[in-house]
Design an enzyme around this catalytic site. Structure first.
Site, PDB file in Angstrom:
ATOM      1  N   ASN A 167       0.590  -1.647  -0.188  1.00 16.13           N
ATOM      2  CA  ASN A 167      -0.216   0.162   0.176  1.00 16.13           C
ATOM      3  C   ASN A 167       0.832   1.435   0.114  1.00 16.13           C
ATOM      4  O   ASN A 167       1.747   1.109   1.159  1.00 16.13           O
ATOM      5  CB  ASN A 167      -0.769   0.096   1.414  1.00 16.13           C
TER       6      ASN A 167
ATOM      7  N   CYS B 262     -10.304  -3.465  -3.721  1.00 16.16           N
ATOM      8  CA  CYS B 262      -9.419  -4.446  -3.950  1.00 16.16           C
ATOM      9  C   CYS B 262      -9.860  -6.125  -4.199  1.00 16.16           C
ATOM     10  O   CYS B 262      -9.921  -7.132  -4.738  1.00 16.16           O
ATOM     11  CB  CYS B 262      -8.540  -4.284  -2.500  1.00 16.16           C
TER      12      CYS B 262
ATOM     13  N   GLU C 132      -3.210  -4.943  -2.789  1.00 11.15           N
ATOM     14  CA  GLU C 132      -3.839  -5.942  -3.218  1.00 11.15           C
ATOM     15  C   GLU C 132      -4.017  -5.561  -4.534  1.00 11.15           C
ATOM     16  O   GLU C 132      -3.818  -6.299  -5.723  1.00 11.15           O
ATOM     17  CB  GLU C 132      -4.635  -6.458  -3.236  1.00 11.15           C
TER      18      GLU C 132
ATOM     19  N   CYS D 274      -3.998   0.114  -2.615  1.00 10.50           N
ATOM     20  CA  CYS D 274      -4.003  -1.356  -1.833  1.00 10.50           C
ATOM     21  C   CYS D 274      -2.537  -1.816  -2.609  1.00 10.50           C
ATOM     22  O   CYS D 274      -2.637  -1.916  -3.202  1.00 10.50           O
ATOM     23  CB  CYS D 274      -5.429  -1.369  -1.251  1.00 10.50           C
TER      24      CYS D 274
ATOM     25  N   GLU E  32      -0.042   5.149  -0.024  1.00  5.04           N
ATOM     26  CA  GLU E  32      -0.625   6.837   0.691  1.00  5.04           C
ATOM     27  C   GLU E  32       0.365   8.379   0.138  1.00  5.04           C
ATOM     28  O   GLU E  32       1.280   7.890   0.081  1.00  5.04           O
ATOM     29  CB  GLU E  32      -0.624   6.747   1.962  1.00  5.04           C
ATOM     30  N   ASN E  33      -0.928   8.638  -0.184  1.00  2.51           N
ATOM     31  CA  ASN E  33      -0.490  11.056  -0.163  1.00  2.51           C
ATOM     32  C   ASN E  33      -1.333  11.140   0.035  1.00  2.51           C
ATOM     33  O   ASN E  33      -2.363  11.639   0.682  1.00  2.51           O
ATOM     34  CB  ASN E  33      -0.246  10.157  -1.567  1.00  2.51           C
ATOM     35  N   ALA E  34      -0.863  12.696   0.775  1.00  2.43           N
ATOM     36  CA  ALA E  34      -1.346  13.607   1.189  1.00  2.43           C
ATOM     37  C   ALA E  34      -3.071  13.703   1.109  1.00  2.43           C
ATOM     38  O   ALA E  34      -3.929  14.526   0.741  1.00  2.43           O
ATOM     39  CB  ALA E  34      -1.185  15.233   1.252  1.00  2.43           C
TER      40      ALA E  34
ATOM     41  N   CYS F  16     -10.447  -4.821   1.425  1.00  2.00           N
ATOM     42  CA  CYS F  16     -11.184  -3.496   1.699  1.00  2.00           C
ATOM     43  C   CYS F  16     -12.190  -4.061   0.039  1.00  2.00           C
ATOM     44  O   CYS F  16     -11.828  -5.333  -0.663  1.00  2.00           O
ATOM     45  CB  CYS F  16     -10.466  -2.040   1.277  1.00  2.00           C
TER      46      CYS F  16
END
Length: 155
Positions: free
Chosen positions: A61, A113, A73, A71, A63-65, A110
């Site tokens: 996974n 996914c 998967e 994810c 992430e960013n702001a 999730c």
């Protein structure tokens, strides 16, 4: 009116009970948690897919702001689709790392996914086995449909 029951069969096993191929896939998923970029959730997820040609591909996974991350998967299966188009994914393993250790209970994908994996499964015409790895136990399911029995399959 009629009722319908949906039953999901989950095999619960230990790492030692897995065959060599499944152990390698779980190990790759666990290793992939260390490639996560999670400055907001601090919840590192790794996934690994096994292709029908024997190739294993990992994803993590990111992430960013803008909260427009991806994810683990989908990272793994999109990588597989981009680099091995038309080669079915036959198995996926998923692991999560949080607060300095792997999560006790196996972590499930999730909804987004689940749908993405279901589409890979449906398009290939082959079941995609699922290994959800917790710290001490692993859940094994025979198909993504076990995780999303009423998914969108008409596409």
């Amino acid at each position: 009116m009629t009722d319908k029951n949906i039953v999901t069969k989950i095999q619960v096993c230990s790492y030692q009970e897995l065959n060599d191929e499944d152990r390698k896939l779980v190990d790759l998923a666990k290793a992939a948690t260390q490639s996560s970029y999670t400055p907001y959730s601090h919840f590192n997820v790794g996934a690994a897919v096994l292709l029908d040609n024997g190739v294993m591909i990992k994803g993590a996974n990111q992430e960013n702001a803008a909260f427009a991350g991806i994810c683990a998967e989908r990272s793994a299966c999109y990588n597989a689709g981009a680099n091995y188009p038309g080669v079915p994914i036959v198995k996926v393993a998923i692991a999560a790392f949080h607060n300095g250790d792997f999560v006790e209970e196996p972590c499930s994908p999730c909804g987004v996914c689940r749908q993405a994996l279901l589409e890979f499964e449906v398009h290939s015409g082959k079941n995609m086995a699922v290994l959800l790895a917790g710290r001490d136990k692993i859940y094994r399911l025979s198909s993504i449909k076990s995780l999303l029995p009423l998914g969108f399959e008409e596409f």
